[in-house]
Enzyme design. Sequence first.
Site, PDB file in Angstrom:
ATOM      1  N   GLU A  39       0.981  -0.849  -0.187  1.00 24.92           N
ATOM      2  CA  GLU A  39       0.317   0.135  -0.146  1.00 24.92           C
ATOM      3  C   GLU A  39       0.425   0.926   0.087  1.00 24.92           C
ATOM      4  OE1 GLU A  39      -3.715   2.138   2.564  1.00 24.92           O
ATOM      5  OE2 GLU A  39      -2.600   0.513   2.966  1.00 24.92           O
ATOM      6  N   GLN A  45       1.868  -5.489   6.667  1.00 24.90           N
ATOM      7  CA  GLN A  45       2.268  -5.735   5.547  1.00 24.90           C
ATOM      8  C   GLN A  45       3.104  -6.292   4.358  1.00 24.90           C
ATOM      9  OE1 GLN A  45       1.837  -1.652   3.339  1.00 24.90           O
ATOM     10  NE2 GLN A  45      -0.467  -1.037   4.249  1.00 24.90           N
ATOM     11  N   ASN A  99     -12.306  -0.894  -0.324  1.00 26.89           N
ATOM     12  CA  ASN A  99     -11.359  -1.456   1.159  1.00 26.89           C
ATOM     13  C   ASN A  99     -12.317  -0.720   2.299  1.00 26.89           C
ATOM     14  OD1 ASN A  99      -8.698  -2.251   2.504  1.00 26.89           O
ATOM     15  ND2 ASN A  99      -9.836   0.049   2.677  1.00 26.89           N
ATOM     16  N   GLU A 100     -12.291  -2.143   3.064  1.00 31.49           N
ATOM     17  CA  GLU A 100     -13.585  -1.445   3.801  1.00 31.49           C
ATOM     18  C   GLU A 100     -14.299  -0.043   3.843  1.00 31.49           C
ATOM     19  OE1 GLU A 100      -9.844  -1.225   7.063  1.00 31.49           O
ATOM     20  OE2 GLU A 100      -8.895  -2.963   7.047  1.00 31.49           O
ATOM     21  N   GLU A 111      -6.325  -9.160   4.304  1.00 33.93           N
ATOM     22  CA  GLU A 111      -5.154  -7.285   5.306  1.00 33.93           C
ATOM     23  C   GLU A 111      -5.467  -9.289   6.533  1.00 33.93           C
ATOM     24  OE1 GLU A 111      -5.296  -3.590   6.206  1.00 33.93           O
ATOM     25  OE2 GLU A 111      -6.685  -3.716   4.106  1.00 33.93           O
ATOM     26  N   TYR A 124      -6.510  -7.627  12.915  1.00 34.93           N
ATOM     27  CA  TYR A 124      -4.846  -7.801  13.588  1.00 34.93           C
ATOM     28  C   TYR A 124      -5.384  -7.578  14.777  1.00 34.93           C
ATOM     29  CZ  TYR A 124      -4.242  -5.023   9.068  1.00 34.93           C
ATOM     30  OH  TYR A 124      -3.869  -4.474   7.781  1.00 34.93           O
ATOM     31  N   ASN A 133      -6.386   2.522   2.636  1.00 35.16           N
ATOM     32  CA  ASN A 133      -7.643   2.862   3.691  1.00 35.16           C
ATOM     33  C   ASN A 133      -6.554   3.671   1.854  1.00 35.16           C
ATOM     34  OD1 ASN A 133      -8.468   1.884   5.715  1.00 35.16           O
ATOM     35  ND2 ASN A 133      -7.680   3.358   6.812  1.00 35.16           N
TER      36      ASN A 133
END
Length: 493
Positions: A27, A347, A170-171, A290, A242, A72
């Site tokens: 990213e 990442q 994304n999200e 992710e 996460y 993001n």
Amino acid sequence: MTHATLTLDPAFTIGTVDPRLFGSFVEHLGRCVYTGVYEPGHPTADEHGLRRDVLELVRELGVTVVRYPGGNFVSGYRWEDGVGPERPVRLDPAWKSIEPNAFGLGEFMIWTRRAGVQPMLAVNLGTRGVQEACDLLEYANHPGGTALSELRASHGAREPYGIRIWCLGNEMDGPWQTGHKTAHEYGRLAAETARAMRMIDPDLELVACGSSGAGMPTFGAWEATVLEEAYDQVDYISLHAYYEPLNGDLETFLASGAMMEAYIEDAIATCDHVRAKLKRDKRIHLSFDEWNVWYMSRHQADPPTEWRHAPRLLEDHYNVLDAVVVGSLLIALLRHADRVKMACLAQLVNVIAPIVTEPGGRAWRQTIFHPFAQASRYGRGTVLRVEPNAPYAGDVPALHATAVLAEDGTLTLFAVNRSLTDALELHATVRAFGEPRILEHSVLSDPDLEARNTADDPDRVRPRPVGTSAIGDGTLHAMLPPASWNVIRLATR
């Protein structure tokens, strides 16, 4: 000393591992791209500004697919800024950074070929929509003869990129996301975008946004609503997660794999509920695109305050315990290989990453590099159903394990001892494989759970061989140290 048992039998399987389970994520965030994968002027840089030392480590890591450009970042990204000779400098509000756009789609595609990875491209469904997604697809994949395909050719890429995997945003459930939407809004937009993209290229694999985490207040309801809108148009729904040791609770941190498994199983249940409700034959698979250990509380306590280019953001330096937890998360993914077909360690470089670089300087492996590299190398084949019997470490069994049988007959047992204090004496029944022999047993552990790798000591923490494991009377006997990641490989033919 405590004891644990399990049985390995080729008659009891979960599914075949899709190699794309061992993906990662690049990213435009912090130093992941700039001074990470891309640094013109670095002593190892090639003619495109790509760091060769990083490429070598990426190949060693065994990454198969890489998601790009966010994250993001993608929810405010104009893909046109990153192609052609004119590269405007923009603000990136997602990470309060200055984006020069020197690295874009063309550079990424060159990098993927040199790294030997498959691209997974995300489209902006935050500030943009159907038309922009279709324009990007035409630019990337159409052979020629149209304005956008010929524009690609004029930028030096006559042959189409042939990108097969696309993430629809994304999200989008997250209020922090540029262009955040409700489930109904996003589900409708995802379905319409997918329909239009398939009209251009019907052979795409499309990923819809699931929840940003199991703790989101809309988790479950979000997936159900999105899939009721887009079930026939998409192939996967995403999961993001996460983990970190909150308030110094290492015991709960070591149970992260159990939390990941529960998250996966809840998502599967929701997908299958919608399948039954809509009376469809197709099953939606999961893209866990992710996941990692991320000390998010540190980032939230110290957000960026200035607009800067490639700031040092989210640069966690991982220790022994972090590597053991990453190993456990890999076990969780493998234990659900029948439905989790893609996953991306987030990442790849510098930003919560297995690889660290210094601008103009060295690159090295973090502790979490090693379990990922071993899982990617040895975790290809058929996952066996493994049900360990072990004493508890807190609220979960001390032993977390899975096994993969390769086509050449090599059987690999991946095992984590979650106990912080007690070694586990493992007895694994393997008589169903005849008379297997041990090829190797490696262990990643250390009396100092805070031990880390550095540029000056890059191999401080790494897997080391163990010579005490043995097989007798159809049983594998092995000692698993406290808080350890273990890889035991057997030849069964």
